[in-house]
Design an enzyme around this catalytic site. Structure first.
Site, PDB file in Angstrom:
ATOM      1  N   THR A 237      34.096  69.848 119.610  1.00 57.98           N
ATOM      2  CA  THR A 237      35.268  69.544 118.793  1.00 57.98           C
ATOM      3  C   THR A 237      35.286  68.076 118.367  1.00 57.98           C
ATOM      4  OG1 THR A 237      36.503  71.222 120.006  1.00 57.98           O
ATOM      5  CG2 THR A 237      37.815  69.689 118.750  1.00 57.98           C
ATOM      6  N   VAL A 266      42.209  81.845 119.437  1.00 57.01           N
ATOM      7  CA  VAL A 266      42.497  80.532 118.868  1.00 57.01           C
ATOM      8  C   VAL A 266      42.802  79.595 120.024  1.00 57.01           C
ATOM      9  CG1 VAL A 266      44.173  79.242 117.499  1.00 57.01           C
ATOM     10  CG2 VAL A 266      43.303  81.408 116.644  1.00 57.01           C
ATOM     11  N   ASP A 268      43.328  75.335 121.419  1.00 53.64           N
ATOM     12  CA  ASP A 268      44.358  74.301 121.267  1.00 53.64           C
ATOM     13  C   ASP A 268      44.217  73.513 119.972  1.00 53.64           C
ATOM     14  OD1 ASP A 268      41.900  73.292 122.210  1.00 53.64           O
ATOM     15  OD2 ASP A 268      42.868  71.454 122.925  1.00 53.64           O
TER      16      ASP A 268
HETATM   17  N1  ASP Z   1      39.364  72.593 122.607  1.00 49.92           N
HETATM   18  C1  ASP Z   1      38.470  73.459 121.913  1.00 49.92           C
HETATM   19  C2  ASP Z   1      38.954  74.878 122.060  1.00 49.92           C
HETATM   20  O1  ASP Z   1      39.411  75.244 123.129  1.00 49.92           O
HETATM   21  C3  ASP Z   1      37.085  73.440 122.408  1.00 49.92           C
HETATM   22  C4  ASP Z   1      36.441  72.135 122.473  1.00 49.92           C
HETATM   23  O2  ASP Z   1      37.081  71.084 122.551  1.00 49.92           O
HETATM   24  O3  ASP Z   1      35.234  72.142 122.432  1.00 49.92           O
HETATM   25  O4  ASP Z   1      38.785  75.640 121.130  1.00 49.92           O
END
Ligand code: ASP
Length: 400
Positions: A237, A266, A268
């Protein structure tokens, strides 16, 4: 605790100094005025792009415009497997993207979840903000909206991501995201499920996976990453929070979410208040890591509220990480399967990057990218010393 404006600014200046920052102040007629320099904070994968974000701010640009120019970098980069083009797909091999943004000066927000076939979902989130009376669109209809307003349709599953998905399908898809997660009393850590002589089994298993990866045509330099990804779906992310010289703030987060997720999941990242939150009067924060955990503590909003009540950025982030740990009654076995990094920027330019663990890969501590006139990577401050999800997953002291 209520904090007067004067107290807030004084606390802000002190904590900036405590954090080794150069918050610039000038005093005139008894008032403290901040002479702001622009600041951008982002996840480490934004490092190569924060110069262009800073360029926009130096030209007097809008903070959201600058943030989007940063997060678009990994969205466009097929080699970043956590965002946009080349992101790792869901369990059916479909890349589903999530994103949101907040624009401080107008206190507006936009978000999209479960979008496919459109690479720059951060821009799509902004389009929802600018061209609809809504905040969030999801799934097929979010994609349809994007195509209708002119976004290009693109196949986001690159050859490398497709082959990693095939490796997971063939070798580890019985360990999917169905069934109890780590917050369920029925959940067991993988080691508990297979207490057998792992020291003998793991090297052989890893060797077999190397062979399978090679047969699937995964490039030699990607094989280790691919094998690790099928056991421990990676987090990645990108988030970027921005402050411009006028004191205007914005935040944006974009992701392909957790690899091999259940279709429609989905996380966060597109949730205003979890993956990103900006309050023009206080600051901006965003997250990367275990989305389910972050949703449960409303991470970004909690951090901004903590700062509103007088905590400095680091304290605000640490307190939020402690809430995640508290949700697990500090059960370290379960917490090892969770990781979280927060990127925090206060309205006066004070910032912090904090994480649940020192890092994800032994020897590679979590970092964040910062630009306040000079671009650099800094290590996060971790709540727990150590690495989440040890690799290879063998009992301590076992030779690999
Ligand atoms: N926070 C993101 C999610 O849970 C994943 C990530 O940060 O890689 O979709």
């Amino acid at each position: 605790m209520s904090v007067s404006r004067r107290q807030f600014i004084t606390t802000a200046a002190l904590s900036s100094l405590a954090l080794g920052l150069e918050a610039q102040e000038s005093k005139s007629s008894g008032q403290v005025k901040m002479a702001r320099k622009p600041v951008l904070i982002s996840a480490a994968n934004g490092y190569n792009y924060i110069d262009r974000g800073y360029g926009i701010l130096s030209g007097g640009g809008d903070p959201l415009e600058a943030g989007l120019s940063v997060v678009r970098g990994p969205e466009d980069d097929a080699n970043d497997h956590s965002v946009g083009l080349g992101g790792l797909p869901n369990e059916e091999g479909v890349v589903e993207l999530d994103s949101c943004c907040m624009h401080g000066p107008s206190q507006r927000a936009g978000a999209v979840g479960g979008v496919h076939d459109i690479k720059n979902v951060s821009l799509l989130a902004r389009a929802v903000m600018e061209h609809t009376g809504h905040v969030m669109l999801v799934g097929d209809n979010a994609t349809k909206f994007g195509l209708e307003i002119g976004f290009a349709r693109e196949n986001l599953l690159t050859d490398a991501s497709r082959k990693m998905w095939l490796l997971w399908k063939e070798a580890n898809s019985d360990r999917d995201w169905w069934g109890p997660g780590p917050d369920d009393p029925r959940w067991h850590a993988p080691q508990e499920e297979a207490p057998a002589p792992q020291s003998e089994l793991w090297p052989r298993r890893l060797q077999k996976l190397e062979q399978l990866a090679s047969r699937l045509g995964i490039a030699p330099e990607l094989r280790q990453e691919a094998i690790r990804n099928i056991f421990y779906p990676p987090t990645g992310t990108i988030h970027c929070s921005v402050l411009n010289a006028k004191g205007e703030m914005a935040g944006t987060t974009t992701t392909s979410g957790l690899a091999w997720k259940v279709p429609g999941r989905v996380g966060d990242s597109p949730i205003i208040g979890a993956g990103c939150y900006t309050d023009q009067e206080v600051g901006s924060a965003g997250a990367t890591g275990s989305g389910e955990e972050n949703i449960k503590v409303c991470g970004a909003k909690t951090i901004v509220e903590n700062m509103r009540h007088g905590m400095n950025p680091r304290e605000a982030g640490m307190d939020t990480l402690r809430r995640i740990a508290h949700n697990y009654r500090n059960d370290m076995t379960r917490l090892r399967y969770i990781d979280m990094t927060y990127y925090i920027l206060r309205k006066d330019g004070a910032y912090a990057g904090v994480s649940l663990w020192t890092g994800y890969n032994p020897g590679k501590p979590h970092q964040f990218a910062i630009h306040d006139g000079s671009r650099r990577l800094e290590p996060t401050v971790a709540l727990f010393d150590g690495y989440s999800r040890e690799w290879p997953p063998m009992p301590k002291g076992t030779a690999y």
